[in-house]
Design a protein around this motif. Structure first.
Motif, PDB file in Angstrom:
ATOM      1  N   PHE A   1       0.850  -1.186   0.000  1.00 60.86           N
ATOM      2  CA  PHE A   1       0.000   0.000   0.000  1.00 60.86           C
ATOM      3  C   PHE A   1       0.886   1.235   0.000  1.00 60.86           C
ATOM      4  N   ASP A   2       0.512   2.231  -0.819  1.00 62.74           N
ATOM      5  CA  ASP A   2       1.278   3.478  -0.923  1.00 62.74           C
ATOM      6  C   ASP A   2       0.466   4.611  -0.305  1.00 62.74           C
ATOM      7  N   LYS A   3       0.812   4.983   0.909  1.00 60.09           N
ATOM      8  CA  LYS A   3       0.094   6.020   1.647  1.00 60.09           C
ATOM      9  C   LYS A   3       0.037   7.332   0.860  1.00 60.09           C
ATOM     10  N   VAL A   4       1.137   7.731   0.260  1.00 59.57           N
ATOM     11  CA  VAL A   4       1.199   9.014  -0.445  1.00 59.57           C
ATOM     12  C   VAL A   4       0.261   9.021  -1.653  1.00 59.57           C
ATOM     13  N   LYS A   5       0.211   7.913  -2.396  1.00 61.91           N
ATOM     14  CA  LYS A   5      -0.692   7.846  -3.552  1.00 61.91           C
ATOM     15  C   LYS A   5      -2.158   7.875  -3.131  1.00 61.91           C
ATOM     16  N   TYR A   6      -2.454   7.448  -1.900  1.00 61.82           N
ATOM     17  CA  TYR A   6      -3.830   7.410  -1.408  1.00 61.82           C
ATOM     18  C   TYR A   6      -4.330   8.788  -0.969  1.00 61.82           C
ATOM     19  N   LEU A   7      -3.417   9.688  -0.639  1.00 62.24           N
ATOM     20  CA  LEU A   7      -3.810  11.023  -0.188  1.00 62.24           C
ATOM     21  C   LEU A   7      -4.595  11.753  -1.270  1.00 62.24           C
ATOM     22  N   GLY A   8      -5.344  12.769  -0.858  1.00 56.41           N
ATOM     23  CA  GLY A   8      -6.127  13.560  -1.794  1.00 56.41           C
ATOM     24  C   GLY A   8      -7.613  13.328  -1.585  1.00 56.41           C
ATOM     25  N   LYS A   9      -8.387  13.763  -2.551  1.00 54.78           N
ATOM     26  CA  LYS A   9      -9.850  13.728  -2.433  1.00 54.78           C
ATOM     27  C   LYS A   9     -10.435  12.459  -3.039  1.00 54.78           C
TER      28      LYS A   9
ATOM     29  N   ALA B   1      -6.267   9.508  11.088  1.00 54.10           N
ATOM     30  CA  ALA B   1      -6.107   8.075  10.872  1.00 54.10           C
ATOM     31  C   ALA B   1      -4.641   7.726  11.057  1.00 54.10           C
ATOM     32  N   LYS B   2      -4.411   6.503  11.522  1.00 52.39           N
ATOM     33  CA  LYS B   2      -3.044   6.008  11.612  1.00 52.39           C
ATOM     34  C   LYS B   2      -3.049   4.515  11.329  1.00 52.39           C
ATOM     35  N   PHE B   3      -1.898   4.040  10.918  1.00 51.46           N
ATOM     36  CA  PHE B   3      -1.774   2.631  10.576  1.00 51.46           C
ATOM     37  C   PHE B   3      -1.801   1.783  11.833  1.00 51.46           C
ATOM     38  N   VAL B   4      -2.443   0.617  11.713  1.00 43.62           N
ATOM     39  CA  VAL B   4      -2.493  -0.326  12.824  1.00 43.62           C
ATOM     40  C   VAL B   4      -1.115  -0.943  13.029  1.00 43.62           C
TER      41      VAL B   4
ATOM     42  N   ASN C   1       2.920  -0.402   5.009  1.00 45.36           N
ATOM     43  CA  ASN C   1       2.841  -1.095   3.734  1.00 45.36           C
ATOM     44  C   ASN C   1       1.557  -1.924   3.615  1.00 45.36           C
ATOM     45  N   ILE C   2       0.808  -2.016   4.709  1.00 44.62           N
ATOM     46  CA  ILE C   2      -0.446  -2.772   4.749  1.00 44.62           C
ATOM     47  C   ILE C   2      -1.583  -1.793   5.035  1.00 44.62           C
ATOM     48  N   ALA C   3      -2.619  -1.809   4.194  1.00 48.55           N
ATOM     49  CA  ALA C   3      -3.696  -0.817   4.250  1.00 48.55           C
ATOM     50  C   ALA C   3      -4.721  -1.090   5.353  1.00 48.55           C
TER      51      ALA C   3
ATOM     52  N   GLY D   1     -11.568  11.757  19.965  1.00 50.20           N
ATOM     53  CA  GLY D   1     -10.508  11.518  20.938  1.00 50.20           C
ATOM     54  C   GLY D   1      -9.898  10.133  20.862  1.00 50.20           C
ATOM     55  N   PRO D   2      -9.973   9.388  21.958  1.00 49.48           N
ATOM     56  CA  PRO D   2      -9.282   8.103  22.005  1.00 49.48           C
ATOM     57  C   PRO D   2     -10.053   6.957  21.344  1.00 49.48           C
ATOM     58  N   PHE D   3     -11.222   7.218  20.790  1.00 52.85           N
ATOM     59  CA  PHE D   3     -12.038   6.159  20.206  1.00 52.85           C
ATOM     60  C   PHE D   3     -11.704   5.988  18.730  1.00 52.85           C
ATOM     61  N   TYR D   4     -11.281   4.783  18.364  1.00 52.69           N
ATOM     62  CA  TYR D   4     -10.880   4.485  16.996  1.00 52.69           C
ATOM     63  C   TYR D   4     -11.742   3.371  16.421  1.00 52.69           C
ATOM     64  N   ALA D   5     -11.857   3.383  15.103  1.00 56.67           N
ATOM     65  CA  ALA D   5     -12.557   2.310  14.399  1.00 56.67           C
ATOM     66  C   ALA D   5     -11.708   1.864  13.212  1.00 56.67           C
ATOM     67  N   GLY D   6     -11.927   0.642  12.776  1.00 57.49           N
ATOM     68  CA  GLY D   6     -11.161   0.084  11.674  1.00 57.49           C
ATOM     69  C   GLY D   6     -11.503   0.706  10.336  1.00 57.49           C
ATOM     70  N   TYR D   7     -10.486   0.873   9.513  1.00 59.75           N
ATOM     71  CA  TYR D   7     -10.598   1.392   8.147  1.00 59.75           C
ATOM     72  C   TYR D   7      -9.608   0.590   7.322  1.00 59.75           C
ATOM     73  N   ASN D   8     -10.128  -0.290   6.482  1.00 61.71           N
ATOM     74  CA  ASN D   8      -9.283  -1.235   5.760  1.00 61.71           C
ATOM     75  C   ASN D   8      -9.515  -1.123   4.259  1.00 61.71           C
ATOM     76  N   VAL D   9      -8.469  -0.794   3.526  1.00 61.07           N
ATOM     77  CA  VAL D   9      -8.561  -0.783   2.068  1.00 61.07           C
ATOM     78  C   VAL D   9      -8.393  -2.229   1.622  1.00 61.07           C
TER      79      VAL D   9
END
Length: 168
Positions: free
Chosen positions: A24-32, A83-86, A90-92, A100-108
């Motif tokens: 996974f390429d974080k930089v390529k994923y950025l944008g709208k 958002a931050k990586f789990v 390199n893994i989406a 705040g401290p509450f997070y949820a999963g976001y998986n490409v």
């Protein structure tokens, strides 16, 4: 508003049978990104013209800027989170927070080679999004992503197909 799937649990998992994109390429994923379809839930209730814009924060996390038009009150809504990586970038597999401290999963779980179309799985089969860099998606990509989602166990017949008819 693919990143607005926050519940009040500290979940950062992926549905059984789903596999996050690697490499996974974080930089390529950025944008709208425009939301093409979603399984509805309370934080996006009555929203259309939904989009998410991702950019890098100074600390390396990803800024999430979600917007949508509320069809009930006729007003634009915005939510900003991070958002931050789990684990490995390199893994989406990411986790996102608007509260705040509450997070949820976001998986490409699917993305084309040019990073124009993406299929996003939440932490469970309650959350699914199809995203595009444009307000539409080609039928072949749509069919491919629906097949992937159904293979994971999603009920794609419950997807809302989002209108993009307001300029902002």
């Amino acid at each position: 508003m693919a990143m607005m799937m926050i519940g009040f649990n500290a979940c950062s998992s992926i549905p059984k049978g789903a596999v996050a994109v690697k490499p996974f390429d974080k930089v390529k994923y950025l944008g709208k990104w425009y939301e093409i379809a979603r399984l509805d839930f309370k934080y996006e209730k009555n929203l259309d013209n939904t989009s998410a814009e991702y950019s890098l924060n100074n600390n390396g996390t990803i800024k999430v800027d979600n917007k949508g038009y509320n069809t009930k009150n006729g007003k634009w809504q915005q939510a900003i989170g991070k958002a931050k990586f789990v684990g490995d970038e390199n893994i989406a597999m990411l986790k996102v927070s608007f509260f705040g401290p509450f997070y949820a999963g976001y998986n490409v779980v699917a993305i084309d080679k040019d990073y124009k179309y993406a299929l996003i799985a939440g932490a469970s089969l309650k959350y699914l999004w199809i995203l595009s860099r444009e307000t539409t998606i080609p039928d072949d990509i749509k069919d491919q992503y629906l097949n992937i989602a159904e293979g994971i166990g999603y009920h794609t017949n419950k997807l809302l197909w989002i209108k993009h008819d307001k300029l902002r």
